[in-house]
Design a protein around this motif. Sequence first.
Motif, PDB file in Angstrom:
ATOM      1  N   PHE A  54      31.813  10.117 -17.173  1.00  0.00           N
ATOM      2  CA  PHE A  54      30.388  10.245 -17.501  1.00  0.00           C
ATOM      3  C   PHE A  54      29.525   9.520 -16.472  1.00  0.00           C
ATOM      4  N   GLU A  55      29.978   8.380 -15.995  1.00  0.00           N
ATOM      5  CA  GLU A  55      29.225   7.667 -14.969  1.00  0.00           C
ATOM      6  C   GLU A  55      29.113   8.496 -13.689  1.00  0.00           C
ATOM      7  N   ARG A  56      30.184   9.182 -13.347  1.00  0.00           N
ATOM      8  CA  ARG A  56      30.134  10.057 -12.169  1.00  0.00           C
ATOM      9  C   ARG A  56      29.224  11.257 -12.424  1.00  0.00           C
ATOM     10  N   ASP A  57      29.206  11.738 -13.667  1.00  0.00           N
ATOM     11  CA  ASP A  57      28.268  12.812 -14.013  1.00  0.00           C
ATOM     12  C   ASP A  57      26.828  12.353 -13.808  1.00  0.00           C
ATOM     13  N   LEU A  58      26.535  11.117 -14.222  1.00  0.00           N
ATOM     14  CA  LEU A  58      25.188  10.581 -14.041  1.00  0.00           C
ATOM     15  C   LEU A  58      24.819  10.486 -12.559  1.00  0.00           C
ATOM     16  N   GLN A  59      25.789  10.135 -11.738  1.00  0.00           N
ATOM     17  CA  GLN A  59      25.534  10.089 -10.294  1.00  0.00           C
ATOM     18  C   GLN A  59      25.170  11.480  -9.764  1.00  0.00           C
ATOM     19  N   LEU A  60      25.873  12.498 -10.262  1.00  0.00           N
ATOM     20  CA  LEU A  60      25.577  13.879  -9.850  1.00  0.00           C
ATOM     21  C   LEU A  60      24.194  14.306 -10.333  1.00  0.00           C
ATOM     22  N   TYR A  61      23.859  13.933 -11.568  1.00  0.00           N
ATOM     23  CA  TYR A  61      22.536  14.263 -12.097  1.00  0.00           C
ATOM     24  C   TYR A  61      21.442  13.638 -11.237  1.00  0.00           C
TER      25      TYR A  61
END
Length: 238
Positions: A54-61
């Motif tokens: 999820f943290e990596r998803d936030l980086q992508l967002y």
Amino acid sequence: MKLKGKDVTQLSDSAWLMDLAFLNDISEALAKFIVQLQGKNKLVHELFKHLRTFERDLQLYEQSLREHKIDLFPTLKGVFDGSNENLGGYARRVAVLREEFSSRFTQFRSLRSAMTVLSLPCSCEISSAPVEIQLELNSLQEDDILVQNFNKLNLIDFYKSLPVAEYYNLKQFGKKFVCMFGSTYSCEQLFSQMKDVKTKLRSNLTDRHLLDSLRLCTSSMEPNIDNLVEKIQHQPSH
């Protein structure tokens, strides 16, 4: 709404609609992440994997918003008015959320290498493991039968299957992580069952009976009824 005299000026404000759409997309992502953390028999390393994902998803967002790309935000994309000014503000809000996640769970982050050893004992880097289990890991990785068991069994059953005499330290290592409460699921389940078990219609229920009933409700163990019946002393008729 207009016929009822309600103020609906926001619905014609494109900036307000974009804010609402962004909030909806982020809330949906958070809800999906929370669902992944729920459920029975979730081990700590699995939950930590979802957290890191999820943290990596936030980086992508955040990166997508800074590059004025909104494909990852379907609701926002549906009301986007072509103005990129608000996207920078959304990126900053995602950055705050990401930093908030990064500042938490520090204890588990320090155990990341140990969690890797726990989840991949047959292929992990032995030098990254605690010293007391390195020799046992070396023996495990050279044992073809145990490696096959690892591929067939779930993680808990695999650690149970290890011979105590040869892999005592490794079994203790596994127990330490298996016993960690990765989520509040068990506690929530206990209180939920307690409401069903302890009601006003069961006023004669003692604390001892309550404990036994809750244990039966929340345990995944299946009682061996036939074995219990055989142990009961039969009362012969007179």
